[in-house]
Design an enzyme around this catalytic site. Structure first.
Site: not given
Ligand code: SF4
Length: 376
Positions: A147, A46, A129
């Protein structure tokens, strides 16, 4: 012209999640981080995927995990080793923060990646996020990610015409995603929306005839996929002229300098130099910068290369000049560490992309012989 914020209330669809997940389970791409349930590996992926394309990330992901298979290996590593693995991936603060966060995981959480929002967001480099992505994918916690892909899909699906650069629009999309996210499979749901945005609901020419949401998609049904989402024009990106000096010593070695950790590209090495002032020539920039940074006077006697590079918020043209030291010995006046390195060992050091390109050009020189550029 500023566009008005749309205030109309939006009804959350109850079929969205099911249609999306059915599509995802049949169509998802075969990506390496989808084959693991290791929170550490999911976290690494990520961080790497932030502002970086999947194709670019894949080789880095394998290489990084081979070098640091566990969070303990990463925590034990030197920063230079971490940055070397990150070299070329860009946004180097991600690598530095990941390293710092790994140390914290080992020292404070017995090597376990935190599984709750308040704790995981204490780790360096983990914002809303990344926290939502790791918690949902690795721990099945119900946190929706937002996103660019998610914003595009939801803006089109609900016909949201507001400027997607606006914080208000992003908050609105976040609250829609929070309402839509699946109770049973939050990690798959998050990946599914992002997957749809990356492969079907693309910025230009979305493949609506292959989309599981097309029956209820407002933008598609009203033929507005070209105008939704709306993004106001970006501010003009500044363009800097950077001049650096290539100094060679008697041992056929080049002088390189370490950038401090607290600046952009911190922890990476570079050829010394800096930004051109408006009232000076490029050779004058090199002389001034090397005097300020290294405490030496130099004679700039030849241009080696000029190349361009774009960062997220500005562009540079990098001009590299051969220099001879005419007075003094280089020392790290602005707090940087200096090192003399040969072209055969220079690859051990992490460099930003533009400097790396210069190095590749230097290696192309006949026999990599730098002796004719030696400082007196
Ligand atoms: S129908 Fe088209 S515009 Fe709507 S979500 Fe699907 S791909 Fe995007």
């Amino acid at each position: 012209m500023k566009r008005p914020i749309q205030t109309k209330k939006i009804r959350v669809s109850h079929t969205f999640s099911k249609q999306l997940l059915d599509w995802y389970y049949t169509n998802k791409r075969d990506l390496p981080w989808r084959k693991t349930d290791s929170p550490y590996k999911i976290w690494v992926s990520e961080i790497m995927l932030q502002q970086t394309r999947v194709d670019t990330v894949i080789p880095y992901y394998f290489r990084f995990l081979e070098a640091f298979p566990t969070v303990y290996d990463l925590a034990d590593a030197e920063q230079q080793q971490v940055l070397k693995q990150w070299e070329g991936l860009g946004y180097y603060s991600r690598g530095r923060n990941l390293h710092q966060a790994a140390k914290m995981v080992v020292e404070e959480f017995e090597g376990n990646i935190p599984s709750d929002y308040d704790t995981i967001t204490q780790l360096k480099g983990i914002g809303p996020y990344t926290a939502a992505a790791v918690l949902s994918i690795a721990f099945q916690k119900k946190h929706a990610v937002v996103d660019g892909n998610v914003i595009r899909v939801l803006a089109r699906y609900y016909g949201i015409e507001d400027d997607i650069r606006s914080g208000k629009t992003k908050s609105r999309v976040q609250s829609l995603a929070d309402d839509l996210i699946s109770d049973e499979n939050p990690g798959d749901f998050n990946q599914a929306v992002m997957e749809l945005g990356a492969t079907v609901c693309t910025p230009r020419n979305p493949l609506c005839d292959q989309c599981p949401l097309s029956n209820d998609c407002v933008a598609y049904q009203t033929v507005r996929t070209d105008t939704i989402p709306y993004k106001s024009p970006a501010k003009k990106v500044p363009h800097h002229q950077i001049a650096v000096g290539l100094i060679v010593n008697q041992n056929n070695e080049l002088l390189i300098a370490l950038r401090p950790n607290d600046v952009m590209l911190g922890g990476l090495w570079e050829f010394p130099g800096g930004k051109k002032e408006s009232d000076e020539s490029l050779p004058e920039t090199v002389s001034r910068e090397l005097n300020e940074e290294l405490g030496v006077e130099v004679s700039v006697f030849g241009k080696f290369k000029k190349l361009k590079h774009a960062y997220s918020h500005f562009k540079i043209t990098l001009h590299a000049f051969w220099c001879t030291v005419t007075n003094g010995a280089p020392k790290p006046i602005s707090g940087k560490e200096l090192r003399w390195v040969s072209l055969s060992e220079i690859d051990q050091y992490p460099f930003p992309k533009a400097n790396k390109t210069l190095i590749e050009e230097l290696k192309q020189m006949e026999n990599s012989d730098l002796t004719r550029f030696i400082s007196s």
